[in-house]
Design a protein around this motif. Structure first.
Motif, PDB file in Angstrom:
ATOM      1  N   ILE A 184      12.786 -14.930 -10.547  1.00 55.56           N
ATOM      2  CA  ILE A 184      14.184 -15.271 -10.829  1.00 55.56           C
ATOM      3  C   ILE A 184      14.262 -16.164 -12.067  1.00 55.56           C
ATOM      4  O   ILE A 184      15.122 -16.006 -12.926  1.00 55.56           O
ATOM      5  CB  ILE A 184      14.823 -15.973  -9.610  1.00 55.56           C
ATOM      6  N   ARG A 185      13.325 -17.098 -12.169  1.00 56.16           N
ATOM      7  CA  ARG A 185      13.316 -17.984 -13.334  1.00 56.16           C
ATOM      8  C   ARG A 185      13.128 -17.189 -14.629  1.00 56.16           C
ATOM      9  O   ARG A 185      13.791 -17.451 -15.630  1.00 56.16           O
ATOM     10  CB  ARG A 185      12.190 -19.014 -13.192  1.00 56.16           C
ATOM     11  N   ALA A 247      18.087 -22.893  -6.983  1.00 59.15           N
ATOM     12  CA  ALA A 247      19.041 -23.482  -6.052  1.00 59.15           C
ATOM     13  C   ALA A 247      19.460 -22.502  -4.967  1.00 59.15           C
ATOM     14  O   ALA A 247      19.701 -22.897  -3.826  1.00 59.15           O
ATOM     15  CB  ALA A 247      20.268 -23.979  -6.806  1.00 59.15           C
ATOM     16  N   ALA A 248      19.591 -21.231  -5.308  1.00 62.09           N
ATOM     17  CA  ALA A 248      20.054 -20.236  -4.335  1.00 62.09           C
ATOM     18  C   ALA A 248      19.458 -18.891  -4.706  1.00 62.09           C
ATOM     19  O   ALA A 248      19.054 -18.675  -5.851  1.00 62.09           O
ATOM     20  CB  ALA A 248      21.576 -20.148  -4.335  1.00 62.09           C
ATOM     21  N   ASP A 249      19.426 -18.010  -3.748  1.00 57.90           N
ATOM     22  CA  ASP A 249      18.923 -16.671  -4.032  1.00 57.90           C
ATOM     23  C   ASP A 249      19.948 -15.914  -4.864  1.00 57.90           C
ATOM     24  O   ASP A 249      21.117 -16.307  -4.950  1.00 57.90           O
ATOM     25  CB  ASP A 249      18.662 -15.948  -2.707  1.00 57.90           C
ATOM     26  N   LEU A 362      13.638  -6.502 -13.044  1.00 60.14           N
ATOM     27  CA  LEU A 362      14.538  -5.753 -12.165  1.00 60.14           C
ATOM     28  C   LEU A 362      13.765  -4.767 -11.303  1.00 60.14           C
ATOM     29  O   LEU A 362      14.045  -4.600 -10.111  1.00 60.14           O
ATOM     30  CB  LEU A 362      15.583  -5.030 -13.032  1.00 60.14           C
ATOM     31  N   GLU A 363      12.756  -4.113 -11.917  1.00 54.36           N
ATOM     32  CA  GLU A 363      11.997  -3.123 -11.162  1.00 54.36           C
ATOM     33  C   GLU A 363      11.035  -3.763 -10.175  1.00 54.36           C
ATOM     34  O   GLU A 363      10.707  -3.164  -9.157  1.00 54.36           O
ATOM     35  CB  GLU A 363      11.209  -2.239 -12.129  1.00 54.36           C
ATOM     36  N   SER A 364      10.558  -4.948 -10.486  1.00 52.95           N
ATOM     37  CA  SER A 364       9.450  -5.496  -9.702  1.00 52.95           C
ATOM     38  C   SER A 364       9.811  -6.808  -9.023  1.00 52.95           C
ATOM     39  O   SER A 364       8.933  -7.623  -8.776  1.00 52.95           O
ATOM     40  CB  SER A 364       8.250  -5.720 -10.619  1.00 52.95           C
ATOM     41  N   TYR A 370      12.968 -18.070  -2.133  1.00 52.82           N
ATOM     42  CA  TYR A 370      13.347 -18.419  -3.501  1.00 52.82           C
ATOM     43  C   TYR A 370      13.064 -19.871  -3.832  1.00 52.82           C
ATOM     44  O   TYR A 370      13.404 -20.356  -4.896  1.00 52.82           O
ATOM     45  CB  TYR A 370      14.829 -18.095  -3.736  1.00 52.82           C
ATOM     46  N   ARG A 371      12.471 -20.614  -2.893  1.00 52.77           N
ATOM     47  CA  ARG A 371      12.059 -21.984  -3.204  1.00 52.77           C
ATOM     48  C   ARG A 371      10.867 -22.327  -2.332  1.00 52.77           C
ATOM     49  O   ARG A 371      10.587 -21.647  -1.335  1.00 52.77           O
ATOM     50  CB  ARG A 371      13.193 -22.980  -3.001  1.00 52.77           C
TER      51      ARG A 371
END
Lengths: 477, 174
Positions: A184-185, A247-249, A362-364, A370-371
């Motif tokens: 995500i980062r 902070a959030a998914d 996006l694909e992987s 998420y934390r």
């Protein structure tokens, strides 16, 4: 007029109210009465009425300036070590101030330019108009609150600021970041690079006369910012990437949103290249303008697209990979000439490479948390607080006194859209950093402006300044 | 929670600019900081009077890129201040951190802006915010704060207390 200013004996003991009353009685300003503007700038008369009339405490910045300091503030003296060409005609030479309130300075940058006719001979960047002491502020915020502070520095690349800060804290904490948080980062920071470069393209186009670029550039950037708003709730200053994860998914349906961006942005970028690449005005105004060499880049610490356009094959994402960015394939574009045109080409290619990284993410995108699961850093989920006293204590501790970070000093840097964004973090084992120094990429770029601008034309100065993409919130902090 | 470790012995690099610098400067203490994630960080602690010599030697060895210079105020420690210089070698990619302890009684350092032109602004910033002076600096003036600012705000004994703000219209009545 009862009190005539005496320039030899000392300050005029006249308050503002008396002055205006006298002016009313005599029906105008007496000839002997110095113009207020004159009092302000000349330095020979003490502007005593300013200090007498108000009680402003620390705001009295002009009260006790010496003549030489006043001259520097007025801009008639440049105190630096450049050599003046004495053979030039005196009438041709003049000093002008560009900024701090000038749209082409992209903020509150002030440049003192010494001109001979149309040619710039000396440049002195003057900064600090946006200084708000954020490094000092960081010392009074806990490690969790710190991300809110740093995200406001480079306000066009907030995710990179948060990422750099979080990575620095995590280096000392020694917590493992789950793969999904890392992905995500990467996703958010690469999208941020795209939005930042699009804004640069818009302003670069506008500064050299391609006004329509301004509108086009904002159009695609707006789409990216809308996605940021969906994910983080804010278009800027997100405080989304935090020590320990994010902070959030990502919200439901984020895949479609990103897929739409991956279609819309390449179309837009193709369109812009069609507008600019064969535009004779754009080419004339950028090729061979604002040149900086490879060696100058290294000596001045100039990094990022400016250095790459000068032929420095250097990208921190390749050299010191962070946040698992080495899992994705991308190329580092470099230029050869180091001029504005090459910087344009490098940034356009960087947009494409970042789009490639985004599509790979996006694909992987890995499933999972998420934390981090470390309860000393991340508050427990709401459900656990009802069940467990331990969880309640951890939750309370994290948000009241913050988590303590082991003692140590670390350097962390990430490749921001403007170059190497570095943070030097000193912890003394407390819940707040002892010292947080931010190495801003724009700071180095502004410092190197004299190298790019000296002996060029005034008109080229605007193109060069825009091509360095300075963010003054980053420079002044 | 695992802790990052400081080591005093070298590991990892058999050759390269760091090892060359170590062998050329046996009098300088090298530390190694190994974080949980991210590259190892080499830290050299250099005395004030050897700084210029060491930095120019580091530049010749391959640390050609100037990255950063900043100050740190360790209030109740002796020496009180520390100036931290970060240099970079492009090929091979290595980072070097130079820590220079600076005593509070005489916070003066030789300027390295003659070696790296980019140090100019950073030294001005450190002077501005910490009051650490750099001898032989071409233009050591305040850079971020106004010229007539009093004090050096990033020192730990500089208060962050607020100042009551009164506006221009608030004339003194006395």
């Amino acid at each position: 007029m009862s009190e005539t200013p005496d320039h030899t004996t000392g300050p005029v003991q006249t308050s503002i109210t008396e002055l205006s009353e006298d002016a009313l009685v005599s029906g105008g300003v007496d000839e002997e009465q110095p113009d207020l503007h004159d009092v302000w700038i000349s330095g020979t008369e003490e502007p005593a009425w300013i200090t007498d009339a108000t009680d402003e405490g620390a705001q009295e910045i002009l009260s006790d300036l010496s003549d030489s300091a006043l001259a520097v503030q007025r801009g008639t003296v440049i105190s630096d070590d450049y050599v003046i060409d004495d053979t030039a005609d005196e009438e041709e030479r003049q000093i002008i101030n560009l900024g701090p309130q000038h749209p082409s300075t992209h903020g509150v940058l002030r440049l003192q330019l010494e001109l001979e006719g149309e040619t710039i001979r000396r440049v002195k960047p003057i900064i600090g108009y946006l200084h708000t002491g954020m490094e000092k502020t960081a010392e009074s915020l806990t490690f969790l609150q710190g991300a809110t502070n740093v995200t406001r520095m480079d306000y066009l690349a907030p995710f990179h600021n948060e990422l750099c800060y979080s990575l620095a804290v995590e280096q000392l904490l020694g917590v493992e970041i789950p793969p999904r948080a890392q992905a995500i980062r990467v996703l958010m920071s690469e999208l941020n690079r795209i939005s930042s470069h699009l804004l640069w393209l818009a302003t670069q186009g506008m500064d050299i006369g391609a006004i329509s670029m301004m509108l086009y550039g904002w159009r695609e950037r707006e789409a990216v910012l809308s996605f940021f708003e969906q994910v983080t709730g804010l278009r800027m200053n997100h405080d989304y990437i935090r020590p320990g994860g994010v902070a959030a998914d990502l919200p439901d349906g984020w895949e479609e949103e990103v897929a739409d961006l991956l279609v819309a942005i390449p179309e837009g970028v193709d369109e812009y290249e069609e507008i600019l690449n064969e535009n004779p005005i754009f080419i004339d105004r950028t090729q061979g303008v604002g040149v900086i060499t490879r060696e100058e880049c290294l000596a001045f610490g100039v990094s990022g697209p400016i250095a790459r356009a000068s032929g420095v094959d250097w990208d921190l994402r390749k050299a010191f990979p962070y946040s698992g960015i080495d899992r994705y394939t991308f190329e580092v574009p470099t230029g050869t000439h180091g001029d504005v045109w090459d910087r344009y080409l490098v940034r356009m290619e960087e947009i494409r490479q970042s789009l490639g990284i985004v599509s790979q993410v996006l694909e992987s995108m890995p499933p999972g948390d998420y934390r981090t699961e470390d309860r000393k850093v991340t508050p427990p989920p709401r459900q656990r607080i009802n069940e467990s006293m331990e969880a309640l204590i951890h939750h309370f501790k994290v948000f009241t006194e913050g988590f303590k970070v082991p003692e140590g000093e670390v350097w962390q840097s990430v490749e921001s859209p403007r170059g190497e964004l570095g943070m030097y973090l000193v912890s003394k084992g407390e819940a707040k950093p002892w010292r947080l120094h931010v190495r801003a990429p724009s700071f180095a770029a502004v410092q190197a402006l004299p190298m790019m601008l000296t002996d060029s034309l005034v008109a080229d100065m605007i193109a060069t300044l825009a091509s360095t993409d300075p963010v003054l919130g980053d420079v002044d902090r | 929670m695992t802790k990052a470790i400081f080591q005093t012995e070298s590991s990892g690099f058999e050759s390269g600019p760091i090892e060359e610098l170590r062998s050329n400067h046996p009098e300088v203490t090298f530390k190694l900081f190994e974080p949980i994630a991210g590259p190892v960080q080499h830290v050299a602690t250099v005395e004030v009077d050897r700084l210029v010599e060491f930095v120019s030697s580091a530049k010749d060895t391959g640390f050609a890129m100037f990255v950063d210079l900043c100050g740190v105020d360790y209030l109740r420690r002796d020496p009180r201040f520390e100036v931290v210089i970060t240099l970079l070698s492009i090929d091979p990619p290595e980072r070097l951190r130079i820590e220079v302890p600076v005593p509070a009684a005489a916070p003066v350092l030789p300027s390295i802006s003659g070696i790296f032109a980019g140090a100019n602004f950073y030294e001005r910033e450190t002077f501005d915010l910490f009051g650490i002076e750099f001898s032989d600096h071409p233009d050591l003036t305040r850079i971020l704060l106004p010229d007539d600012w009093e004090g050096h705000p990033l020192r730990k004994d500089y208060s962050v207390g607020s100042v009551p703000v009164q506006f221009k219209e608030a004339y003194k009545t006395t």
